[in-house]
Motif scaffolding. Structure first.
Motif, PDB file in Angstrom:
ATOM      1  N   THR A 376     -30.111 -37.052 -32.468  1.00  0.00           N
ATOM      2  CA  THR A 376     -28.921 -37.424 -31.572  1.00  0.00           C
ATOM      3  C   THR A 376     -27.986 -38.499 -31.986  1.00  0.00           C
ATOM      4  O   THR A 376     -28.335 -39.683 -31.908  1.00  0.00           O
ATOM      5  N   LYS A 377     -26.988 -37.863 -32.502  1.00  0.00           N
ATOM      6  CA  LYS A 377     -25.953 -38.824 -33.544  1.00  0.00           C
ATOM      7  C   LYS A 377     -25.302 -39.828 -32.500  1.00  0.00           C
ATOM      8  O   LYS A 377     -24.694 -40.926 -33.277  1.00  0.00           O
ATOM      9  N   ALA A 378     -25.296 -39.337 -31.109  1.00  0.00           N
ATOM     10  CA  ALA A 378     -24.347 -40.452 -30.591  1.00  0.00           C
ATOM     11  C   ALA A 378     -25.014 -41.717 -30.603  1.00  0.00           C
ATOM     12  O   ALA A 378     -24.497 -42.870 -30.257  1.00  0.00           O
ATOM     13  N   LEU A 379     -26.340 -41.999 -30.901  1.00  0.00           N
ATOM     14  CA  LEU A 379     -27.140 -42.894 -30.583  1.00  0.00           C
ATOM     15  C   LEU A 379     -26.979 -43.798 -31.944  1.00  0.00           C
ATOM     16  O   LEU A 379     -27.009 -44.990 -31.929  1.00  0.00           O
ATOM     17  N   SER A 380     -26.196 -43.253 -32.888  1.00  0.00           N
ATOM     18  CA  SER A 380     -26.009 -43.922 -34.142  1.00  0.00           C
ATOM     19  C   SER A 380     -24.268 -44.277 -34.368  1.00  0.00           C
ATOM     20  O   SER A 380     -23.803 -45.034 -34.701  1.00  0.00           O
ATOM     21  N   LEU A 381     -23.762 -43.045 -33.571  1.00  0.00           N
ATOM     22  CA  LEU A 381     -22.163 -43.315 -33.881  1.00  0.00           C
ATOM     23  C   LEU A 381     -21.583 -43.416 -32.710  1.00  0.00           C
ATOM     24  O   LEU A 381     -20.037 -43.401 -32.768  1.00  0.00           O
ATOM     25  N   GLY A 382     -21.991 -43.419 -31.597  1.00  0.00           N
ATOM     26  CA  GLY A 382     -21.175 -43.232 -30.246  1.00  0.00           C
ATOM     27  C   GLY A 382     -20.681 -44.440 -29.701  1.00  0.00           C
ATOM     28  O   GLY A 382     -21.370 -45.377 -30.005  1.00  0.00           O
ATOM     29  N   ASP A 383     -19.633 -44.312 -28.981  1.00  0.00           N
ATOM     30  CA  ASP A 383     -19.156 -45.695 -28.425  1.00  0.00           C
ATOM     31  C   ASP A 383     -19.987 -46.139 -27.359  1.00  0.00           C
ATOM     32  O   ASP A 383     -20.787 -45.388 -26.739  1.00  0.00           O
ATOM     33  N   TYR A 384     -20.061 -47.315 -27.049  1.00  0.00           N
ATOM     34  CA  TYR A 384     -20.958 -47.882 -26.140  1.00  0.00           C
ATOM     35  C   TYR A 384     -20.310 -48.312 -24.855  1.00  0.00           C
ATOM     36  O   TYR A 384     -19.304 -49.030 -24.873  1.00  0.00           O
ATOM     37  N   LYS A 385     -20.730 -48.189 -23.726  1.00  0.00           N
ATOM     38  CA  LYS A 385     -20.121 -48.286 -22.304  1.00  0.00           C
ATOM     39  C   LYS A 385     -21.345 -48.685 -21.534  1.00  0.00           C
ATOM     40  O   LYS A 385     -22.241 -48.141 -21.138  1.00  0.00           O
ATOM     41  N   GLU A 386     -21.158 -50.047 -21.086  1.00  0.00           N
ATOM     42  CA  GLU A 386     -22.177 -50.490 -19.843  1.00  0.00           C
ATOM     43  C   GLU A 386     -22.103 -49.800 -18.429  1.00  0.00           C
ATOM     44  O   GLU A 386     -20.923 -49.590 -17.866  1.00  0.00           O
ATOM     45  N   LEU A 387     -22.871 -49.423 -17.871  1.00  0.00           N
ATOM     46  CA  LEU A 387     -22.866 -48.428 -16.830  1.00  0.00           C
ATOM     47  C   LEU A 387     -23.451 -48.976 -15.618  1.00  0.00           C
ATOM     48  O   LEU A 387     -22.881 -48.878 -14.443  1.00  0.00           O
ATOM     49  N   THR A 390     -28.324 -55.090 -13.554  1.00  0.00           N
ATOM     50  CA  THR A 390     -29.001 -56.228 -12.705  1.00  0.00           C
ATOM     51  C   THR A 390     -29.838 -57.144 -13.623  1.00  0.00           C
ATOM     52  O   THR A 390     -30.066 -56.515 -14.879  1.00  0.00           O
ATOM     53  N   ASN A 391     -30.599 -57.828 -13.060  1.00  0.00           N
ATOM     54  CA  ASN A 391     -31.321 -58.638 -13.711  1.00  0.00           C
ATOM     55  C   ASN A 391     -32.708 -57.836 -14.553  1.00  0.00           C
ATOM     56  O   ASN A 391     -33.294 -58.077 -15.601  1.00  0.00           O
ATOM     57  N   ARG A 392     -33.005 -56.585 -13.750  1.00  0.00           N
ATOM     58  CA  ARG A 392     -34.112 -55.897 -14.001  1.00  0.00           C
ATOM     59  C   ARG A 392     -33.928 -54.655 -14.203  1.00  0.00           C
ATOM     60  O   ARG A 392     -34.879 -53.776 -14.659  1.00  0.00           O
ATOM     61  N   GLN A 393     -32.643 -53.968 -14.277  1.00  0.00           N
ATOM     62  CA  GLN A 393     -32.181 -52.565 -14.546  1.00  0.00           C
ATOM     63  C   GLN A 393     -31.037 -52.747 -15.562  1.00  0.00           C
ATOM     64  O   GLN A 393     -30.055 -53.539 -14.989  1.00  0.00           O
ATOM     65  N   TYR A 394     -30.833 -51.789 -16.442  1.00  0.00           N
ATOM     66  CA  TYR A 394     -29.874 -51.753 -17.257  1.00  0.00           C
ATOM     67  C   TYR A 394     -29.510 -50.244 -17.756  1.00  0.00           C
ATOM     68  O   TYR A 394     -30.489 -49.602 -17.957  1.00  0.00           O
ATOM     69  N   ALA A 395     -28.297 -50.077 -17.542  1.00  0.00           N
ATOM     70  CA  ALA A 395     -28.103 -48.691 -18.006  1.00  0.00           C
ATOM     71  C   ALA A 395     -26.588 -48.630 -18.789  1.00  0.00           C
ATOM     72  O   ALA A 395     -25.899 -49.187 -18.579  1.00  0.00           O
ATOM     73  N   PHE A 396     -26.593 -47.792 -19.870  1.00  0.00           N
ATOM     74  CA  PHE A 396     -25.146 -47.845 -20.635  1.00  0.00           C
ATOM     75  C   PHE A 396     -25.158 -46.349 -21.141  1.00  0.00           C
ATOM     76  O   PHE A 396     -26.215 -45.551 -21.485  1.00  0.00           O
ATOM     77  N   SER A 397     -24.019 -45.928 -21.760  1.00  0.00           N
ATOM     78  CA  SER A 397     -23.998 -44.792 -22.286  1.00  0.00           C
ATOM     79  C   SER A 397     -23.444 -44.702 -23.801  1.00  0.00           C
ATOM     80  O   SER A 397     -22.892 -45.801 -24.092  1.00  0.00           O
ATOM     81  N   ARG A 398     -23.705 -43.864 -24.667  1.00  0.00           N
ATOM     82  CA  ARG A 398     -23.375 -43.696 -26.037  1.00  0.00           C
ATOM     83  C   ARG A 398     -22.610 -42.449 -26.193  1.00  0.00           C
ATOM     84  O   ARG A 398     -23.278 -41.602 -26.021  1.00  0.00           O
ATOM     85  N   ASP A 399     -21.072 -42.676 -26.363  1.00  0.00           N
ATOM     86  CA  ASP A 399     -20.339 -41.474 -26.077  1.00  0.00           C
ATOM     87  C   ASP A 399     -19.754 -40.895 -27.629  1.00  0.00           C
ATOM     88  O   ASP A 399     -19.248 -41.803 -28.212  1.00  0.00           O
ATOM     89  N   LEU A 400     -19.900 -39.564 -27.700  1.00  0.00           N
ATOM     90  CA  LEU A 400     -19.419 -39.225 -28.989  1.00  0.00           C
ATOM     91  C   LEU A 400     -18.828 -37.949 -28.667  1.00  0.00           C
ATOM     92  O   LEU A 400     -19.072 -36.881 -28.183  1.00  0.00           O
ATOM     93  N   ASN A 401     -17.458 -37.897 -29.106  1.00  0.00           N
ATOM     94  CA  ASN A 401     -16.589 -36.647 -28.894  1.00  0.00           C
ATOM     95  C   ASN A 401     -16.813 -35.969 -27.337  1.00  0.00           C
ATOM     96  O   ASN A 401     -16.981 -34.862 -27.209  1.00  0.00           O
ATOM     97  N   GLY A 402     -16.595 -37.076 -26.509  1.00  0.00           N
ATOM     98  CA  GLY A 402     -16.683 -36.390 -24.916  1.00  0.00           C
ATOM     99  C   GLY A 402     -17.983 -36.237 -24.399  1.00  0.00           C
ATOM    100  O   GLY A 402     -17.880 -35.871 -23.049  1.00  0.00           O
ATOM    101  N   THR A 403     -18.978 -36.213 -24.854  1.00  0.00           N
ATOM    102  CA  THR A 403     -20.197 -36.242 -24.408  1.00  0.00           C
ATOM    103  C   THR A 403     -20.939 -37.475 -24.435  1.00  0.00           C
ATOM    104  O   THR A 403     -21.230 -38.299 -25.449  1.00  0.00           O
ATOM    105  N   SER A 404     -21.720 -37.768 -23.298  1.00  0.00           N
ATOM    106  CA  SER A 404     -22.227 -39.120 -22.903  1.00  0.00           C
ATOM    107  C   SER A 404     -23.855 -38.919 -23.026  1.00  0.00           C
ATOM    108  O   SER A 404     -24.341 -37.966 -22.336  1.00  0.00           O
ATOM    109  N   VAL A 405     -24.530 -39.738 -24.062  1.00  0.00           N
ATOM    110  CA  VAL A 405     -25.897 -39.997 -23.681  1.00  0.00           C
ATOM    111  C   VAL A 405     -26.185 -41.271 -23.012  1.00  0.00           C
ATOM    112  O   VAL A 405     -25.644 -42.262 -23.230  1.00  0.00           O
ATOM    113  N   VAL A 406     -26.940 -40.919 -21.911  1.00  0.00           N
ATOM    114  CA  VAL A 406     -27.237 -42.196 -21.043  1.00  0.00           C
ATOM    115  C   VAL A 406     -28.784 -42.835 -21.330  1.00  0.00           C
ATOM    116  O   VAL A 406     -29.494 -42.160 -21.304  1.00  0.00           O
TER     117      VAL A 406
END
Length: 571
Positions: A376-387, A390-406
């Protein structure tokens, strides 16, 4: 395996997508603590089976060192052009690197260029010829009117307060040329792919620029990574000096953020570092880790061992280059001792872990994460965006060429249900669980198991039903490595920071009873250690509240040169 590359055509260097394995060879091979300089013992050859293991758990690069001939722990170099005789011969090292390359593993050595041991040829010549030695200026502040505990009849600057480690004069052109020649030798003789610079935070910047020029000459994509503890990492990571540095800021946040149930600490650290790199995934490619040969094992530091799962999901998915320290993929423990780091650098037998990939949940997780990141190249090369945060849950995306890995993680002891933005239409597949969730109105609705994490890959991005057994996030059992040691320090109990559950703001800690006034008309080089420590705290306070841990980090640093570099790193 299907590569979820999402079409980016830009060619990246090998290190941009690397997953590192870190070996301290004198420890792993069980070498004697002191070097007799006798006949070589071919212990390095016992590590050849580890190369296949490194590849099998999904790592693509190896940082191994120190390797050069030395007196004891390896950082008091005797000969830069010779493998430590406790490990074998140069032929052994050449064959080892060749086998790594044959199995697709890049190799970087430890470059200990800030200081040498007392048995190094230049120092021995000063002992013999004193003022007449042509090497008298190879070291800092050699004073023939002084003396030391070795009764040399002269004194000199050392590293960390240890006269065993003699500080090189990096501003001396002869020293600079010699070290650059060492790098050329390592490449021509052993075909290495990069160097980790020991104590880079106290190296002279002009010296590092010379090293970078040499790196650019010797081999395409030759990687320089520096050991830096504190400060503004962009001072070291740029086109003129180093490609990367050790990410101690994230290291601290990853374990304390889980121990304190405080994902705000982790997310804020990531956000600050990402901004430092210009909000680009290639802006500041830091070397991420959760433990190494100088700090306690992650399994030891975690108060709830089940959080090994979300910690490593974050290690493999946040911006940066992930690294695993040998043995930690098995969930071994290692507590820092007062007089020795031996418990952090144990001898291990790979045969004792031959079924770990299927039977040890820690190893199974690391192996799965290695495969997912490689695919999954997005995990190495993708943009980072916080989604979500909370104190106990955290989600973000790694976006590469218009596709998001969450990526979603949960540090709570209870399940949590969250809604996360995830594009339009289709479905996402959990790379670790194989679970499929639909996208509804631009969101996915997922239930996070206690102390768990998941990497959600868009089905249309090439994700297939995983050919693996789903990873169970909560069934961890530590494998203890017993090391006989001297008296240990009391248990290190961290002060829990007071943070409201609904806010990401760190609570202020009580100010010390006595605050040192920092003189405004005094150069940093002329300040005392106490004045430098206070100056650093003052600068930290301008950027936000100072936590107990931040204060401890400052007060535990008692090295003048390191404090000077630290205080100068603030802008």
């Amino acid at each position: 395996p299907v590569l979820h590359s999402f079409g980016r055509n830009t060619r990246m260097a090998w290190y941009d997508e690397a997953i590192f394995y870190h070996i301290y060879p004198l420890g792993l091979t069980g070498a004697p603590k002191e070097n007799s300089y006798g006949e070589p013992v071919h212990r390095l050859n016992t590590l050849i089976p580890w190369i296949e293991h490194i590849r099998n758990i999904g790592c693509t690069a190896l940082y191994i060192g120190p390797l050069c001939e030395s007196v004891g722990h390896g950082y008091e170099t005797t000969d830069y052009k010779k493998l430590d005789s406790r490990l074998g011969t140069n032929e052994d090292l050449k064959a080892f690197v060749t086998e790594c390359h044959a199995q697709g593993i890049r190799v970087i050595f430890d470059g200990v260029f800030n200081h040498t041991g007392r048995d190094f040829f230049a120092f021995k010549d000063i002992q013999k010829n004193r003022e007449q030695s042509p090497y008298r200026d190879w070291y800092c502040n050699v004073n023939f009117y002084g003396n030391n505990e070795y009764n040399d009849g002269f004194s000199y600057d050392n590293w960390g307060g240890y006269n065993l480690l003699v500080k090189l004069n990096q501003r001396n052109p002869a020293v600079k040329d010699y070290i650059c020649d060492v790098i050329r030798f390592w490449v021509s003789e052993f075909d290495i792919d990069g160097i980790r610079l020991d104590a880079a935070d106290v190296l002279d910047f002009d010296f590092m620029k010379a090293l970078r020029q040499t790196a650019n000459e010797v081999k395409p994509e030759f990687w320089l990574m520096g050991e830096v503890i504190h400060g503004d990492y962009t001072r070291w990571v740029n086109e003129g000096t180093l490609h990367s540095v050790t990410n101690y800021q994230l290291h601290k946040a990853l374990y304390s953020g889980h121990n304190d149930h405080n994902y705000f600490e982790i997310a804020h650290t990531v956000r600050r570092l990402y901004e430092m790199g210009g909000n680009r995934p290639d802006g500041l490619k830091l070397y991420n880790f959760v433990d190494n040969h100088d700090v306690e094992r992650i399994y030891t530091k975690l108060q709830n061992k089940a959080q090994f799962f979300p910690v490593h999901v974050l290690l493999y998915t946040l911006p940066g280059i992930p690294s695993i320290y040998y043995g930690s993929e098995f969930g071994i423990e290692g507590k820092k001792e007062r007089y020795s780091d031996d418990s952090l650098r144990p001898a291990l037998q790979l045969a004792d872990y031959k079924n770990a990939a299927t039977e040890n949940p820690c190893t199974r997780l690391i192996t799965a994460l290695g495969k997912v990141r490689q695919q999954t190249k997005a995990l190495s090369l993708g943009d980072y965006k916080e989604l979500l945060l909370t104190n106990r849950q955290y989600a973000f995306s790694r976006d590469l060429n218009g596709t998001s890995v969450v990526v979603t993680v949960n540090n709570d002891e209870n399940p949590a249900q969250i809604h996360v933005a995830a594009g339009n239409g289709g479905a996402y597949v959990g790379a670790l669980s194989g679970m499929k969730v639909p996208v509804e109105q631009g969101q996915i609705n997922v239930t996070l198991q206690p102390n768990s994490g998941e990497i959600w890959i868009p089905e249309e991005g090439g994700a297939e039903e995983p050919e693996r057994t789903p990873i169970e996030p909560v069934k961890f059992k530590a494998v203890k490595v017993e090391v006989a040691m001297p008296v240990t320090e009391p248990e290190n109990v961290q002060t829990k920071e007071l943070r409201p559950e609904s806010s990401g703001q760190a609570a202020k800690v009580t100010a010390p009873e006595h605050k040192i006034e920092v003189p405004t008309n005094k150069a940093y080089e002329e300040m005392t250690i106490e004045e430098l420590q206070q100056a650093i705290l003052d600068k930290m306070a301008q950027n936000g509240p100072i936590t107990d841990q931040m204060r401890r980090d400052v007060m535990e640093n008692v090295y003048h040169n390191s404090l000077i570099n630290w205080v100068k790193s603030f802008r």
